[in-house]
Enzyme design. Sequence first.
Site, PDB file in Angstrom:
ATOM      1  N   THR A  58      -7.704   8.989  -0.346  1.00  0.00           N
ATOM      2  CA  THR A  58      -7.271   7.754   0.304  1.00  0.00           C
ATOM      3  C   THR A  58      -6.298   8.146   1.406  1.00  0.00           C
ATOM      4  OG1 THR A  58      -7.521   6.426  -1.699  1.00  0.00           O
ATOM      5  CG2 THR A  58      -6.024   5.583  -0.015  1.00  0.00           C
ATOM      6  N   GLU A  89       0.813  -1.215   0.000  1.00  0.00           N
ATOM      7  CA  GLU A  89       0.000   0.000   0.000  1.00  0.00           C
ATOM      8  C   GLU A  89       0.851   1.272   0.000  1.00  0.00           C
ATOM      9  OE1 GLU A  89      -3.703   0.130   0.545  1.00  0.00           O
ATOM     10  OE2 GLU A  89      -3.447  -1.870  -0.266  1.00  0.00           O
ATOM     11  N   ASP A 135      -8.330   6.975  -8.323  1.00  0.00           N
ATOM     12  CA  ASP A 135      -8.980   5.681  -8.539  1.00  0.00           C
ATOM     13  C   ASP A 135     -10.496   5.761  -8.419  1.00  0.00           C
ATOM     14  OD1 ASP A 135      -9.246   6.050  -5.825  1.00  0.00           O
ATOM     15  OD2 ASP A 135      -8.543   4.061  -5.251  1.00  0.00           O
TER      16      ASP A 135
END
Length: 281
Positions: free
Chosen positions: A89, A66, A84
Site C-alpha cells: 500500500t 489513512e 491486509d
Amino acid sequence: MRQPNNATTNPVLTSRRTLLALLGASAAGAVLLRPAHAAASTAASCAGLDDPAKKEIAMKLVSSAENSSLDWKAQYKYIEDIGDGRGYTAGIIGFCSGTGDMLDLVQLYTDRKPGNVLAKYLPALRRVNGSDSHDGLDPNFPKDWRKAAQDSAFQQAQNDERDRVYFNPAVSQGKTDGLGTLGQFTYYDAIVMHGDGDDATSFRNIRKRALNKAKPPAQGGDETTYLNAFLDARVWAMKQEEAHSDTTRVDTEQRVFLRKGNLCLNTPLDWKVYGDSYHID
C-alpha cells in the site's frame, strides 16, 4: 487503502475502477418536485468538494484516517505492506499492488517519463495484481518508490490517478445526487476505502443500500436523512472486513459534521479518528 498497522483480514481483492454508477430514476410529479428543488438548494449554496479550498480539506480528512496526519503531501513516499491481503500500500491515496491501481499509476508515470526508477517493475506489478505477492518487487521496490516520490512528475501522476479513479467520480455522483460538500466527501471517503467494484461492499453497492432506505435530495429526499442512511450502509460495509472494522472515521468524524448540520463542510472542523484528535481552522 491504508489501515492501522495492526489491522489484519482475509484477502478480499477488489479492482478499484472509475465510478460508473448512474443516478437512479428521478421522482416525478408536482408533489415531489417542490421538495427536490428545496433540497437541491443546500448543494447549490455550498462550494463543491472540487473547490480548491474544500479539496484541501478533503485531502487532510482522508490523510487523518489513512496516515494519522494532516500532512497529506508527505505521503507521496509512503509505502508498506500492512497485512491486509492487498500487497504493498503506497502513496497519497493508498495505491495497492494487489488491486490494480498501483499498476495503473506506475504505467501512467512511465508513459509520461520512460525509463523512470519504477518502470522496471511493471512486469512484476502485472503478475502480482489480484494477490498479496511481492514476487519481483522485493527487495528494492520500497526504496525505489521513495526515490520516485522525490520526482514532481511522479507526484503529479499520483494526484492525477487519485482524481481520475476516486475524487472526480465521487464528486460527480455527489453533485448528481444533489449533495452538498459534506455529502460529496462521504462519497469520496467511501470510494477511497472500498473502491467501486461489483462486490457487496463497493461504493456503488453501499449507495444502493442507502437508496433502499432514503432518497437523496435530487430525488426529493431530505439530505440529512439520506446521508445518515448512506453512513449506516458504509458502517455495515466496513464491518464486513476486519481491516476496515474500526468505524471511527464515520462515527467520530463524518457523523460529527452531520449532527452539527455542517453540510457545506465549513471550517473550523474538529474530529477524531482512531482516538486521535484533529482540527482545521
